[in-house]
Design a protein around this motif. Structure first.
Motif, PDB file in Angstrom:
ATOM      1  N   ASN A 334      61.470 -35.257  41.717  1.00 33.11           N
ATOM      2  CA  ASN A 334      60.709 -35.482  42.943  1.00 33.11           C
ATOM      3  C   ASN A 334      59.451 -34.614  42.962  1.00 33.11           C
ATOM      4  N   HIS A 335      59.605 -33.353  42.593  1.00 27.65           N
ATOM      5  CA  HIS A 335      58.447 -32.453  42.562  1.00 27.65           C
ATOM      6  C   HIS A 335      57.433 -32.908  41.502  1.00 27.65           C
ATOM      7  N   LEU A 336      57.924 -33.372  40.358  1.00 29.90           N
ATOM      8  CA  LEU A 336      57.041 -33.839  39.297  1.00 29.90           C
ATOM      9  C   LEU A 336      56.220 -35.033  39.748  1.00 29.90           C
ATOM     10  N   GLU A 338      55.614 -35.920  42.841  1.00 32.48           N
ATOM     11  CA  GLU A 338      54.772 -35.547  43.977  1.00 32.48           C
ATOM     12  C   GLU A 338      53.465 -34.896  43.514  1.00 32.48           C
ATOM     13  N   THR A 339      53.518 -34.136  42.450  1.00 33.49           N
ATOM     14  CA  THR A 339      52.336 -33.419  41.964  1.00 33.49           C
ATOM     15  C   THR A 339      51.599 -34.171  40.861  1.00 33.49           C
ATOM     16  N   SER A 340      52.027 -35.385  40.561  1.00 36.92           N
ATOM     17  CA  SER A 340      51.395 -36.159  39.505  1.00 36.92           C
ATOM     18  C   SER A 340      49.984 -36.564  39.923  1.00 36.92           C
ATOM     19  N   THR A 341      49.111 -36.749  38.932  1.00 34.95           N
ATOM     20  CA  THR A 341      47.749 -37.185  39.215  1.00 34.95           C
ATOM     21  C   THR A 341      47.699 -38.616  39.721  1.00 34.95           C
ATOM     22  N   GLN A 342      48.776 -39.371  39.505  1.00 35.66           N
ATOM     23  CA  GLN A 342      48.878 -40.729  40.010  1.00 35.66           C
ATOM     24  C   GLN A 342      50.098 -40.831  40.911  1.00 35.66           C
ATOM     25  N   PRO A 343      49.958 -40.431  42.193  1.00 33.37           N
ATOM     26  CA  PRO A 343      51.107 -40.438  43.101  1.00 33.37           C
ATOM     27  C   PRO A 343      51.727 -41.822  43.193  1.00 33.37           C
ATOM     28  N   ALA A 344      53.038 -41.848  43.196  1.00 32.35           N
ATOM     29  CA  ALA A 344      53.766 -43.110  43.304  1.00 32.35           C
ATOM     30  C   ALA A 344      55.139 -42.809  43.880  1.00 32.35           C
ATOM     31  N   LEU A 345      55.866 -43.864  44.176  1.00 33.81           N
ATOM     32  CA  LEU A 345      57.253 -43.744  44.617  1.00 33.81           C
ATOM     33  C   LEU A 345      58.162 -44.295  43.527  1.00 33.81           C
ATOM     34  N   GLY A 346      59.363 -43.752  43.485  1.00 30.08           N
ATOM     35  CA  GLY A 346      60.302 -44.221  42.484  1.00 30.08           C
ATOM     36  C   GLY A 346      61.728 -44.014  42.957  1.00 30.08           C
ATOM     37  N   ALA A 365      68.320 -41.118  43.908  1.00 30.35           N
ATOM     38  CA  ALA A 365      67.133 -40.971  44.745  1.00 30.35           C
ATOM     39  C   ALA A 365      66.706 -42.354  45.205  1.00 30.35           C
ATOM     40  N   GLY A 366      67.245 -42.788  46.349  1.00 35.25           N
ATOM     41  CA  GLY A 366      66.888 -44.092  46.898  1.00 35.25           C
ATOM     42  C   GLY A 366      67.221 -45.253  46.008  1.00 35.25           C
ATOM     43  N   HIS A 367      68.286 -45.121  45.207  1.00 38.40           N
ATOM     44  CA  HIS A 367      68.596 -46.124  44.192  1.00 38.40           C
ATOM     45  C   HIS A 367      69.933 -46.797  44.497  1.00 38.40           C
ATOM     46  N   ALA A 391      58.672 -39.283  47.968  1.00 39.08           N
ATOM     47  CA  ALA A 391      58.543 -39.614  49.387  1.00 39.08           C
ATOM     48  C   ALA A 391      58.459 -38.380  50.272  1.00 39.08           C
ATOM     49  N   THR A 392      59.167 -37.305  49.917  1.00 36.84           N
ATOM     50  CA  THR A 392      59.242 -36.112  50.769  1.00 36.84           C
ATOM     51  C   THR A 392      59.128 -34.868  49.906  1.00 36.84           C
ATOM     52  N   SER A 393      58.290 -33.960  50.331  1.00 35.76           N
ATOM     53  CA  SER A 393      58.129 -32.712  49.594  1.00 35.76           C
ATOM     54  C   SER A 393      59.350 -31.815  49.793  1.00 35.76           C
TER      55      SER A 393
END
Length: 473
Positions: A334-336, A338-346, A365-367, A391-393
């Motif tokens: 989640n932290h990885l 969240e801090t990615s240069t291309q924010p996305a959800l997974g 995680a939401g799966h 989704a959440t920090s």
């Protein structure tokens, strides 16, 4: 165009009025049909190259039909009136912004140096009739400098060599508006075969050429977009194939031992083969003898999604090899993300299986939860708490444990396996309905085959993965 005209050649017979009226009616009907199609295309997405190209083609077709209609109208107006009929009026002149290709005629007498222009030609040039027509020597003065040589060459070839004129040039009207004209002309020979005059028909094709350029530009843009899409898809496929495990099954982990997992997996593309998503699956033997099972799905499509998937799957493998528990592993993912240069959800699921105790420890995680099949029936495991990745920090992820038995079957999947629309949640129940057939299957590979037979032909908006693990007896 026929060869040289003679001044004493009899004029061809004009067409019958009824036949011209019929052509005008047919042109109007066709124009209305094309215009209806054009209105439908206008409602499309302005950013879609395919839509822009279709609209440009419709515009061009409408312009050409307007051109045809204008010329038929001029032809009808020029027909002699029958007895008892009022003379047909001249069609209204098109304005400078009209989409019609207006036409005018001219004749230049080489013996007297006189010129005769039709009213339409004055309008095309933006010239007042009282100013009189331009002679052949004066005509180049209204052309753009770079087009004057072309006109001089065409006129010389016509007057000296008897060649017909067929070419285009640009003029600057008296109101400083630049227009494109198409000129058709021929020499008129006297009885001795000498050139007596030259006649020509000039059409204002400015709007027609603009429409043709628009069609060409949108076609080129569409081809460019299609080339980019094909290139991106190829890159996405190559990246996906390089990251996902090369095995599809059967695979046995850990190698040796009575409680090893019989594994098989399958990737199912979306109904649109162009949409390569960020779904993944993997099974990995860990240094402590346990086995990692993971599936996940990153939002988006194309190179961005597959590169993000590669990053997450690489992180899962590394952290699992380092002995990080599934719950903590989800938190790091989640932290990885969240801090990615291309924010996305997974969404993701990570399981550790201990072949000694047959204990499965897992986090999500939401799966969608794993499906456990035992004794001919199936159920979804109760999921521990866990929100979508990204989704959440600082989100915390709980773990759950389940004691497995010999002969149990685990099905891990992404939600696209049977989801036809974003609101379709019937996938897990349809998988559970396969319980009797799974019970009769002799291997995980056969179970995957059954799942693919059930869902492989389904209309899916997204791609999907299914990973099946069977506990050896």
């Amino acid at each position: 165009m026929p060869s040289h005209l003679f001044a004493d050649r009899p004029a061809p017979q004009p067409p019958e009025r009824g036949s011209v009226d019929a052509l005008i009616s047919q042109t109007r009907r066709l124009r209305g049909d094309v215009d209806a199609v054009r209105r439908d295309t206008v409602a499309g997405d302005d950013e879609d190259p395919q839509g822009r190209w279709q609209r440009a083609l419709c515009e061009l077709a409408v312009h050409q039909l307007d051109d045809l209609g204008a010329h038929l109208g001029q032809l009808k107006a020029g027909l002699p009136a029958r007895t008892g009929e009022a003379p047909a009026g001249r069609p209204p002149a098109a304005s400078g912004t009209s989409l019609l290709c207006r036409a005018g005629s001219a004749e230049w007498d080489l013996l007297t140096d006189e010129a005769h222009w039709s009213d339409e030609l004055y309008e095309i040039f933006g010239r007042a009739p009282e100013s009189g027509p331009l002679t052949l020597d004066e005509l180049p003065s209204m052309l753009l400098p770079e087009d004057q040589g072309l006109l001089a060459s065409m006129v010389t070839d016509c007057l000296v060599d008897g060649k017909p004129i067929d070419g285009e040039f640009r003029i600057v009207r008296t109101d400083d508006v630049v227009r494109t004209l198409h000129m058709l002309g021929e020499p008129v020979l006297d009885s001795d075969g000498c050139t007596a005059s030259m006649w020509a028909v000039l059409r204002d094709v400015s709007e027609l050429r603009r429409s043709q350029r628009a069609v060409s530009e949108t076609r080129d843009s569409l081809r460019h977009q299609q080339h980019i899409a094909r290139t991106e898809r190829r890159l996405a496929v190559e990246l996906q194939e390089s990251v996902l495990p090369p095995w599809r099954g059967p695979l046995r982990l850990p190698h040796g031992g009575p409680a090893a997992l019989d594994l098989a997996a399958h990737y199912l593309p979306s109904s649109s083969s162009a949409m390569i998503g960020g779904d993944w699956y993997d099974a990995l033997e860990l240094p402590d003898g346990q086995t990692l099972l993971t599936v996940g799905d990153l939002t988006g499509h194309g190179v961005a999604a597959t590169s993000g998937m590669a990053m997450l799957l690489g992180a899962v493998r590394g952290m699992a090899m380092a002995g990080i528990a599934p719950g903590d592993l989800m938190g790091h993912l989640n932290h990885l993300l969240e801090t990615s240069t291309q924010p996305a959800l997974g969404s993701a699921m990570c399981c550790r299986y201990d072949p000694v105790t047959r204990l499965l420890t897992w986090a999500q995680a939401g799966h969608p939860a794993p499906l456990l099949f035992r004794d001919g029936t199936g159920r979804a495991l109760t999921p521990p708490e866990g929100v979508l990745l990204g989704a959440t920090s600082g989100a915390a992820y709980e773990q759950a444990e389940v004691q497995l038995r010999a002969g149990d079957l685990l099905v891990l999947h992404t939600d696209g396996i049977s989801r036809r629309t974003p609101t379709d949640d019937a996938g897990p129940s349809r998988l559970l309905d396969l319980a009797p057939r799974f019970a009769e299957a002799r291997s995980a590979q056969e179970c995957v085959r059954l799942a693919v037979e059930e869902f492989g032909e389904a209309e899916r908006e997204n791609d999907a993965c299914v990973l099946i693990a069977r506990i050896a007896a």
